[in-house]
Design an enzyme around this catalytic site. Sequence first.
Site, PDB file in Angstrom:
ATOM      1  N   TYR A 273      11.428  -3.577  -7.341  1.00  0.00           N
ATOM      2  CA  TYR A 273       9.910  -3.289  -7.375  1.00  0.00           C
ATOM      3  C   TYR A 273       9.417  -2.813  -7.064  1.00  0.00           C
ATOM      4  CZ  TYR A 273       5.776  -5.130  -9.636  1.00  0.00           C
ATOM      5  OH  TYR A 273       5.070  -5.038  -9.901  1.00  0.00           O
TER       6      TYR A 273
ATOM      7  N   CYS B 142      12.770  -3.871   3.571  1.00  0.00           N
ATOM      8  CA  CYS B 142      12.556  -4.736   2.677  1.00  0.00           C
ATOM      9  C   CYS B 142      13.022  -4.553   1.469  1.00  0.00           C
ATOM     10  CB  CYS B 142      10.725  -5.319   2.081  1.00  0.00           C
ATOM     11  SG  CYS B 142      10.182  -5.834   0.146  1.00  0.00           S
TER      12      CYS B 142
ATOM     13  N   CYS C  37      15.625  -6.606   5.204  1.00  0.00           N
ATOM     14  CA  CYS C  37      14.957  -7.873   4.946  1.00  0.00           C
ATOM     15  C   CYS C  37      14.897  -8.567   4.044  1.00  0.00           C
ATOM     16  CB  CYS C  37      13.639  -8.179   5.664  1.00  0.00           C
ATOM     17  SG  CYS C  37      12.347  -9.721   5.456  1.00  0.00           S
TER      18      CYS C  37
ATOM     19  N   CYS D 223       6.270 -13.958   2.285  1.00  0.00           N
ATOM     20  CA  CYS D 223       6.633 -12.529   3.121  1.00  0.00           C
ATOM     21  C   CYS D 223       5.801 -12.569   3.631  1.00  0.00           C
ATOM     22  CB  CYS D 223       7.178 -11.791   1.730  1.00  0.00           C
ATOM     23  SG  CYS D 223       6.727 -10.175   2.377  1.00  0.00           S
TER      24      CYS D 223
ATOM     25  N   SER E   3       9.460  -2.078 -14.719  1.00  0.00           N
ATOM     26  CA  SER E   3      10.662  -1.968 -13.948  1.00  0.00           C
ATOM     27  C   SER E   3      11.760  -2.876 -14.079  1.00  0.00           C
ATOM     28  CB  SER E   3      10.168  -3.531 -12.761  1.00  0.00           C
ATOM     29  OG  SER E   3       8.785  -4.727 -13.523  1.00  0.00           O
TER      30      SER E   3
ATOM     31  N   CYS F 190      12.503 -13.437   2.113  1.00  0.00           N
ATOM     32  CA  CYS F 190      11.748 -13.953   0.727  1.00  0.00           C
ATOM     33  C   CYS F 190      12.515 -14.870  -0.583  1.00  0.00           C
ATOM     34  CB  CYS F 190      10.537 -13.200   0.061  1.00  0.00           C
ATOM     35  SG  CYS F 190      11.619 -11.519  -0.718  1.00  0.00           S
TER      36      CYS F 190
ATOM     37  N   GLY G  98      -0.808   0.873  -4.638  1.00  0.00           N
ATOM     38  CA  GLY G  98      -1.296  -0.330  -4.669  1.00  0.00           C
ATOM     39  C   GLY G  98      -3.146   0.595  -5.687  1.00  0.00           C
TER      40      GLY G  98
ATOM     41  N   CYS H  34       0.953  -1.344  -0.003  1.00  0.00           N
ATOM     42  CA  CYS H  34       0.255   0.372  -0.185  1.00  0.00           C
ATOM     43  C   CYS H  34       1.300   1.161  -0.062  1.00  0.00           C
ATOM     44  CB  CYS H  34      -1.181   0.452   1.399  1.00  0.00           C
ATOM     45  SG  CYS H  34      -1.919  -0.897   1.287  1.00  0.00           S
TER      46      CYS H  34
ATOM     47  N   ASN I  65       0.163   0.575   5.884  1.00  0.00           N
ATOM     48  CA  ASN I  65       1.336  -0.144   4.876  1.00  0.00           C
ATOM     49  C   ASN I  65       2.472  -1.480   5.985  1.00  0.00           C
ATOM     50  OD1 ASN I  65       4.235   0.281   2.798  1.00  0.00           O
ATOM     51  ND2 ASN I  65       2.710  -1.203   2.527  1.00  0.00           N
ATOM     52  N   GLY I  66       1.542  -2.905   5.502  1.00  0.00           N
ATOM     53  CA  GLY I  66       2.611  -3.560   5.635  1.00  0.00           C
ATOM     54  C   GLY I  66       1.641  -4.414   6.314  1.00  0.00           C
TER      55      GLY I  66
ATOM     56  N   ASP J 143      14.630  -8.492 -16.368  1.00  0.00           N
ATOM     57  CA  ASP J 143      13.463  -7.942 -15.704  1.00  0.00           C
ATOM     58  C   ASP J 143      13.459  -7.961 -14.322  1.00  0.00           C
ATOM     59  OD1 ASP J 143      10.417  -7.781 -15.347  1.00  0.00           O
ATOM     60  OD2 ASP J 143      10.030  -9.655 -15.742  1.00  0.00           O
ATOM     61  N   ASP J 144      12.819  -7.322 -13.211  1.00  0.00           N
ATOM     62  CA  ASP J 144      12.905  -7.207 -11.817  1.00  0.00           C
ATOM     63  C   ASP J 144      12.821  -8.320 -11.902  1.00  0.00           C
ATOM     64  OD1 ASP J 144      10.193  -7.121 -10.161  1.00  0.00           O
ATOM     65  OD2 ASP J 144       9.958  -6.445 -12.793  1.00  0.00           O
TER      66      ASP J 144
HETATM   67  P1  AMP Z   1       4.815 -13.605 -12.934  1.00  0.00           P
HETATM   68  O1  AMP Z   1       4.423 -13.505 -14.242  1.00  0.00           O
HETATM   69  O2  AMP Z   1       4.760 -14.522 -11.311  1.00  0.00           O
HETATM   70  O3  AMP Z   1       6.717 -14.468 -12.731  1.00  0.00           O
HETATM   71  O4  AMP Z   1       5.363 -12.130 -11.929  1.00  0.00           O
HETATM   72  C1  AMP Z   1       6.701 -12.042 -12.313  1.00  0.00           C
HETATM   73  C2  AMP Z   1       6.207 -10.240 -12.932  1.00  0.00           C
HETATM   74  O5  AMP Z   1       5.438  -9.449 -11.527  1.00  0.00           O
HETATM   75  C3  AMP Z   1       6.974  -9.188 -11.830  1.00  0.00           C
HETATM   76  O6  AMP Z   1       8.494  -9.826 -13.609  1.00  0.00           O
HETATM   77  C4  AMP Z   1       6.580  -8.369 -11.202  1.00  0.00           C
HETATM   78  O7  AMP Z   1       6.868  -7.026 -12.744  1.00  0.00           O
HETATM   79  C5  AMP Z   1       5.362  -8.810 -11.254  1.00  0.00           C
HETATM   80  N1  AMP Z   1       5.799  -8.851  -9.879  1.00  0.00           N
HETATM   81  C6  AMP Z   1       6.884  -9.342  -8.539  1.00  0.00           C
HETATM   82  N2  AMP Z   1       6.329  -9.195  -7.125  1.00  0.00           N
HETATM   83  C7  AMP Z   1       5.256  -8.852  -7.230  1.00  0.00           C
HETATM   84  C8  AMP Z   1       4.360  -8.623  -6.002  1.00  0.00           C
HETATM   85  N3  AMP Z   1       5.385  -8.928  -5.231  1.00  0.00           N
HETATM   86  N4  AMP Z   1       3.234  -7.834  -6.561  1.00  0.00           N
HETATM   87  C9  AMP Z   1       2.567  -7.496  -7.746  1.00  0.00           C
HETATM   88  N5  AMP Z   1       3.812  -7.714  -8.759  1.00  0.00           N
HETATM   89  C10 AMP Z   1       5.096  -8.203  -8.259  1.00  0.00           C
END
Ligand code: AMP
Length: 487
Positions: free
Chosen positions: A268, A262, A459, A408, A309, A462, A49, A21, A124-125, A371-372
């Site tokens: 991200y 975190c 932290c 997490c 991201s 995860c 959010g 959030c 938030n949390g 990617d992130d």
């Molecule tokens: P997936 O398709 O499940 O592998 O989702 C990966 C993508 O979801 C990542 O590249 C991020 O952009 C996004 N993502 C990663 N962590 C989160 C999170 N905790 N909440 C929402 N989106 C996330």
Amino acid sequence: MIREPTMERIDEIFEGLKEECGVFGVASPEPIEAAMMTYYALYALQHRGQQSAGIAVNDDGVITAHCDEGLVNEVFDEASLSRLGKGTMAVGHVRYSTTGYEKRINCQPLVVNHHKGSMAIAHNGNLTNDAELREELELAGSIFHTTSDTEVIAYTITKERLSTSSIEEAVSKAMDKLKGAYSLVIMSPKKLIGVRDPNGFRPLCLGKHPSGMFCLASESCALDSIGAKYVREVEPGEIVVISNGVLTSDRSHCGTAKPGFCVFEYIYFARPDSVIDGRSVHLARQKAGEFLYEQHPVDADVIIGVPDSGLDAALGYSKRSGIPYGIGFIKNKYIGRTFIQPTQFDREKGVRIKLNPVPSTVAGKRVVLVDDSIVRGTTIKRIVNLLREVGATEVHVRLASPKFLYPCYFGTDVPSRENLIAVKYNDEELKKEIGVDSIGFLSIENAKLLTGEPGRGFCTGCFCGEYPCEPPKRKWVNKWCSKLGDG
Ligand code: AMP
């Protein structure tokens, strides 16, 4: 009928408890356009959010709120903002939760009227002892209206307020009971209060406007949006109180727990133009890309990032490797909540709206795709396919975070372990599953160094399964689930 929940269901509920959030608060000695200020700030925090938004304004001690499901621009219009109108203080919230469980009642800020006045609270949390406290409060007569832990925090504070002489004293007493992650912005009839849990899981910063207003925000990009200047973070365990233009601080809980910010906030969640703890999010992500090259170098023709991201880390990988950076994808910015998703039939016909590759960047090239993170692996598989379709000769995936291997409990939406692709497969299997020529993740050691300070105390639970504070107790989750009647 109330049924005992299965373990699978418990994980699902846990998943549903997690929220990412954004919170904001503003206080001025003189009446200001408090609702409008908060509206702009929430707009800047929208990435934290998208499920609901809300604002509560304090006009001479009277708190008026408007919250609903939807994006900030869907929840508020000129009429609702002018109804909220002017005031000396306001708090706002944007919320993301992973299940649809009673979404509307969980919208924030939560406003409660108690024996000594009223209070609006934005959180938030995630508490980790939510269920224990809920039970204790219910046995003492509390009746809960929501399923969110924010109400538990609110009642814990109002209960303490009965035997204390100020709201900040009540907050401090409540902090002795609350466990887990909480960055809070609280508004009483006369005060604006910012609080961070002693581990400091989620961000919360303090800003000041040239006009003298103080602001509290999840991220500094919200301060920028209203012309306020970033002053500093609210410290882990700190309570800041703003009253009549004067700021005071209670640091009695500071240093009482292991630091646990975190690291995924840098990777991200946060917006790249934000500054957290004085460190640029953009530069931290770029650093992740540089580390990725050092850990997993590869000979390639072009480095591209997944918008949005993965872009900063892709830039870092390119900078460090000397391989040119290219625009690999265009993301359609105009897809709102009402967009009609393509059906399977449409997709088979080649309908692709959200993300499109740029053939001139990737066709006939060896591509490094940054990617992130990978969670379930769905997104990356689709994106790799798109690159192959437009003729990329090799695709090497680099992830700016370590592998997600554990849940997490502190505010990040990481699904249960069996859904995490990195739990299911080793690197060789992952390569095949995703359809790439190579894959490389950021190491946990390097993730801890993203802001350049060894021993900063992030932290990384995860990624490694070690948490800076105790995770929730299963028996309480069981109890709570059966109460909800889910199963
Ligand atoms: P997936 O398709 O499940 O592998 O989702 C990966 C993508 O979801 C990542 O590249 C991020 O952009 C996004 N993502 C990663 N962590 C989160 C999170 N905790 N909440 C929402 N989106 C996330």
